[in-house]
Design an enzyme around this catalytic site. Structure first.
Site, PDB file in Angstrom:
ATOM      1  CB  CYS A  80      -0.911  -0.009   1.230  1.00  0.00           C
ATOM      2  SG  CYS A  80      -1.828   1.541   1.469  1.00  0.00           S
ATOM      3  N   GLY A  81       0.723   2.102  -0.974  1.00  0.00           N
ATOM      4  CA  GLY A  81       1.560   3.281  -1.080  1.00  0.00           C
ATOM      5  C   GLY A  81       1.417   4.217   0.104  1.00  0.00           C
ATOM      6  CG  ASN A 104      -2.103  -3.481  -3.929  1.00  0.00           C
ATOM      7  OD1 ASN A 104      -1.446  -3.054  -4.870  1.00  0.00           O
ATOM      8  ND2 ASN A 104      -2.497  -2.693  -2.960  1.00  0.00           N
ATOM      9  CG  ASN A 124      -7.822  -2.247  -3.923  1.00  0.00           C
ATOM     10  OD1 ASN A 124      -8.268  -2.012  -2.815  1.00  0.00           O
ATOM     11  ND2 ASN A 124      -6.819  -3.090  -4.111  1.00  0.00           N
ATOM     12  NE  ARG A 183      -7.298  -6.366  -2.334  1.00  0.00           N
ATOM     13  CZ  ARG A 183      -6.475  -7.402  -2.441  1.00  0.00           C
ATOM     14  NH1 ARG A 183      -6.921  -8.564  -2.861  1.00  0.00           N
ATOM     15  NH2 ARG A 183      -5.211  -7.287  -2.139  1.00  0.00           N
ATOM     16  CB  CYS A 187      -6.190   4.415  -2.621  1.00  0.00           C
ATOM     17  SG  CYS A 187      -5.302   2.912  -3.108  1.00  0.00           S
TER      18      CYS A 187
END
Length: 283
Positions: free
Chosen positions: A74-75, A163, A197, A216, A224
């Site tokens: 996750c960034g 992801n 996502n 998700r 995000c």
């Protein structure tokens, strides 16, 4: 067991950060992640991030979803992890790498007064090869493909950063019923076996994109980082934007740059929300 935590936000997801370098952790990390989200929902929300030792980088980041499953990358979590390790004195470097399931991510920090003020994360190249990303399609790439959802046609582009993400471009995001279309696309397992996502994007001009993000397993999120990068990568491929774009999301703007080697960089700040202690007894 008493576990120290820090809650942080990076213009998007709220995560609970736990430093495993100087405190013990329970054997069942998935159960701890569920405990953080279910029992301490006022503290945790999007999940749990562990800061761990690494054999290949300065640190390793492990991320757990609210349901206890371990995530890929996750960034937003990556940027907050970078701020944490510098501000807490775990490193004095402003240029280093963090290991994730999505690969070893390059971090560059801007600092003032001994604290990080801005973070640039190189999250690597977007993967569009449909043979390598989690999509069920015979196509080599899944780009701008029409899909009928709840009586409306969306043109989806599937991208992976470790992801699964997909993006669809709309004329406007005003009055978008994201609670109808988001879960309907997320759960189209005939296309996305691991669910996906979903980034709903509006191109304002070649250097400005707006997004709303359906995450998700969570629902609409205020931001995000990988969703922002997904929107820019797909828009660039489709000829809708340039390689340097400001992406406007609910949580705040991220600045995205796609270099000539096709690496995506996201730049934006991270913020502390609270710190405290969780009392956890394994079942």
């Amino acid at each position: 067991m008493n576990i120290q935590f820090t809650k942080m936000q990076a213009f998007g997801n709220d995560y609970i950060y736990m430093n495993t370098l100087n405190q013990d952790m329970p054997s069942s990390l998935g159960d701890l992640a569920k405990h953080v989200s279910d029992i301490h929902y006022g503290i945790g929300s999007d999940g749990m991030v562990l800061i761990c030792p690494s054999n290949s980088c300065e640190f390793r980041m492990r991320i757990f979803n609210p349901d206890g499953t371990e995530g890929e990358m996750c960034g937003n979590a990556l940027r907050s992890t970078a701020k944490y390790v510098y501000d807490k004195g775990l490193t004095d470097k402003t240029d280093f790498y963090i290991e994730t399931f999505g690969g070893n991510q390059h971090i560059q920090l801007e600092t003032a007064g001994g604290k990080v003020t801005n973070i640039t994360a190189d999250i690597g190249k977007p993967v569009l090869d449909a043979r390598k990303i989690p999509v069920c399609t015979p196509l080599d790439t899944f780009v701008n493909q029409p899909v009928s959802v709840e009586g409306r046609t969306f043109y989806l582009t599937a991208v992976s950063w470790g992801n699964p993400h997909c993006v669809t471009f709309l004329d406007t995001l005003e009055d978008l019923n994201i609670t109808l279309y988001g879960p309907a696309i997320e759960t189209m397992i005939s296309l996305f076996p691991n669910r996906t996502n979903v980034t709903f994007a509006q191109v304002v001009d070649d250097s400005h994109i707006r997004i709303r993000e359906w995450e998700r397993g969570t629902g609409e999120t205020i931001g995000c980082g990988t969703g922002c990068c997904t929107a820019v990568a797909a828009a660039n491929i489709l000829g809708l934007c340039g390689r340097t774009v400001t992406v406007e999301q609910i949580g705040g703007p991220l600045h995205i740059h796609w270099d000539e080697e096709d690496h995506m960089f996201m730049t934006g700040p991270s913020h502390y929300i609270c710190e405290g202690e969780i009392i956890y007894e394994a079942e």
